[in-house]
Write an enzyme that holds these catalytic residues in place. Structure first.
Site, PDB file in Angstrom:
ATOM      1  N   SER A 253     -40.472-151.867  22.102  1.00 53.92           N
ATOM      2  CA  SER A 253     -41.346-152.040  20.957  1.00 53.92           C
ATOM      3  C   SER A 253     -41.512-150.731  20.212  1.00 53.92           C
ATOM      4  CB  SER A 253     -42.713-152.526  21.426  1.00 53.92           C
ATOM      5  OG  SER A 253     -43.306-151.512  22.214  1.00 53.92           O
ATOM      6  N   LYS A 254     -41.737-150.848  18.901  1.00 52.69           N
ATOM      7  CA  LYS A 254     -41.800-149.627  18.100  1.00 52.69           C
ATOM      8  C   LYS A 254     -43.049-148.812  18.377  1.00 52.69           C
ATOM      9  CE  LYS A 254     -43.744-151.837  14.011  1.00 52.69           C
ATOM     10  NZ  LYS A 254     -43.420-152.363  12.679  1.00 52.69           N
ATOM     11  N   ARG A 255     -44.019-149.413  19.023  1.00 55.49           N
ATOM     12  CA  ARG A 255     -45.209-148.664  19.411  1.00 55.49           C
ATOM     13  C   ARG A 255     -44.851-147.574  20.407  1.00 55.49           C
ATOM     14  NH1 ARG A 255     -50.404-149.585  17.332  1.00 55.49           N
ATOM     15  NH2 ARG A 255     -49.415-150.202  15.412  1.00 55.49           N
ATOM     16  N   ARG A 469     -46.244-139.028  15.912  1.00 57.72           N
ATOM     17  CA  ARG A 469     -46.523-139.342  17.303  1.00 57.72           C
ATOM     18  C   ARG A 469     -46.254-138.140  18.200  1.00 57.72           C
ATOM     19  NH1 ARG A 469     -43.992-144.847  18.538  1.00 57.72           N
ATOM     20  NH2 ARG A 469     -45.521-145.785  17.157  1.00 57.72           N
TER      21      ARG A 469
END
Length: 494
Positions: A253-255, A469
């Site tokens: 997932s891109k998270r 991030r």
RNA sequence: GUCCCCAUCGUCUAGAGGCCUAGGACACCUGGUUUUCAUCCAGGCAACAGGGGUUCGAAACCCCUUGGGGACGCCA
């Protein structure tokens, strides 16, 4: 045996996902190995989320990787159109058939009632699913309400008892009892088909012989099989591939991991290496050779060599492979050419030059000032972030909130980014200059640089996300508790 | 919670009952080559989740347990 036909059916609702490319690769190899066809179909039945931009990006990304298709958008074919939004009449005809035979029924339940029902079922610890409320309606009542134009969906009927058993090409027999299967909505209240309905109708009409898709679909297989049976059609061979995973083993997932093909392109990976890497997720050459191209993979392809454990997408190994490609498959001329195309594409350079020109005195100043446009994520340290008014925590908040704001942008351009971030600074009651400080550091690695808003615009969301991030991590990261608080505060902003 | 799927080094994997003292690759560590670094070469560390069966023989087949993942939307 009739022709082998496989498909990839991406939904244009976001960035081109590596998982899409992964499944496309295996479908293409399987079909081509057996002399068949590989079809591309656009599943854009979600009117709210589908965008033309996403569709364009997905086609481009697959093209970049060399995953060409034999039938589909841009190519044509005798079973078109290959875009579900252009197949409305087909679905209308087919749903009518199911309505006529009583295999499907209109449902007038409001989403409000359904929510309550779900909550009740949860608290009763009962199976969650539609309770068949509208099944009790008499035909006259139904006809009257439909004629009156009352909003409704169409659901499929599901047997109350027994189970559905099917043969997965890789897993063997899989049984799921009908009590676990919901009365799936086939036609939404906007008149568009859901995936479950459109995919069955299209796969049949497009003569798809083998459906190779992600493991996440296993539980929906009974619905699909039942639909084929309602129509009296042959069911294609089903095959569920393992899911690509994050390092923590959850579904990619891109998270947690860059998942957009555009990210890998922007980071300077070679499409051949990327494809090769995807090919070794769950699959090996019979010789054990790790470096292979699409043609070699196709030639040696054997679906039974797929291993079922969900492979973790390991960027370290991808980096090694990419380096091997750069060293071994590129001569100096090719390297120079590809690097220049990547770093100085006309489009990119045109946008970067105005930013650099006004800030340099000599050409020898350019590289240092502009390096962050073509470098890996900047090396950061927490000391860099010492600020006269902002605490580390405040900066984490700025970075995270900015990321959420950017992710929510409908249009990616300078104006939107600027007004979005300015709005955020206002909401946080911060001077724009202070607010932007952590963003400068995260994006360029320096406190002084070219306009951070324009830089974000040029770098695009994938790279921006990765850098924001990374900066958050350097600042100590966000604990679960902190995440909760941040989310609450973020929601209360407007 | 219910159901489904899965299970070999940290990671990707080889393994179709005896070729397994479990092989390769990434990562990591050591040494060699190289003016440095990288590359390259040589070596090292490191796994069959646990328990029961079946069998002369099990990493492989069966069952249970455990662990992981997925699904449970008018998203796909």
């Amino acid at each position: 045996m009739s022709e082998i036909r496989t498909r990839i059916a991406p939904s244009p609702t976001g960035d081109p996902h590596v998982g899409t490319a992964y499944i496309a690769l295996f479908n293409r190899c399987f079909a081509h190995h057996h002399g068949g066809k590989f079809i591309l179909r656009i599943e854009d039945t979600d009117q709210v989320r589908s965008t033309d931009q996403s569709e364009k990006d997905i086609l481009e990304a697959l093209g970049w990787l060399g995953l060409s298709w034999d039938e589909g958008p841009g190519i044509g074919g005798e079973y078109g159109p290959y875009k579900q939004s252009e197949r409305g009449e087909i679905y209308d005809q087919h749903i009518k058939q199911l309505l006529d035979t009583g295999s499907a029924f209109p449902c007038f339940c409001t989403s409000h009632r359904l929510d309550d029902l779900r909550k009740q079922q949860m608290s009763d610890k009962a199976a969650v699913g539609y309770d068949g409320h509208c099944l009790q309606l008499g035909p006259e009542a139904v006809a009257a309400r439909v004629a009156a134009g009352e909003e409704h969906v169409i659901r499929m009927k599901i047997p109350k008892e027994g189970e559905c058993t099917f043969d997965d090409m890789l897993r063997g027999p899989v049984s799921i009892s009908w009590s676990q299967v919901d009365m799936q909505v086939l036609i939404k209240s906007d008149g568009k088909p859901t995936y479950h309905f459109a995919n069955v109708v299209d796969d049949h009409l497009m003569r798809i012989s083998h459906v190779i898709r992600g493991e996440e679909w296993i539980n929906s297989a009974p619905k699909h099989i039942l639909l084929y049976q309602y129509f009296g059609w042959d069911v294609p061979v089903l095959c569920h591939m393992p899911l690509l995973r994050n390092p923590d083993k959850s579904k990619l997932s891109k998270r947690k991991n860059p998942t957009s093909i555009g990210y890998y392109q922007a980071m300077g990976y070679l499409p051949e290496a990327m494809l090769n890497y995807l090919g070794m997720m769950g699959w090996t050459m019979p010789t054990g050779e790790e470096m292979f191209n699409l043609q070699e993979m196709t030639h040696s392809f054997d679906i039974n060599r797929v291993s079922l454990g969900g492979p973790i997408f390991d960027i370290q190994k991808l980096d090694w492979l990419n380096g091997k490609y750069i060293r071994e498959s590129l001569d100096d001329q090719q390297f120079a050419k590809l690097f220049a195309e990547w770093a100085f594409s006309a489009d990119k350079i045109q946008r970067i030059v105005p930013l650099l020109k006004q800030r340099v005195e000599r050409f020898c100043d350019v590289a240092e000032l502009g390096s962050f446009f073509i470098s890996a994520n900047p090396t950061l340290s927490i000391e860099l972030f010492e600020h006269k008014v902002l605490t580390i925590e405040a900066q984490i908040k700025i970075l995270q909130f900015s990321l959420w704001h950017l992710e929510a942008l409908e249009v990616w351009n300078r104006e939107f980014i600027e007004s979005s971030l300015q709005g955020l600074a206002g909401q946080l009651d911060l001077k724009i200059r202070d607010f932007l400080s952590p963003l400068f550091l995260a994006i360029s690695g320096k406190a002084v640089s070219t306009s951070v808003i324009e830089s974000i615009d040029i770098l695009k969301l994938d790279i921006t996300r990765a850098r924001l991030r990374a900066a958050i991590d350097v600042l100590g990261g966000i604990s679960k508790k902190m995440a909760k608080n941040l989310e609450r505060e973020y929601r209360s902003l407007d």
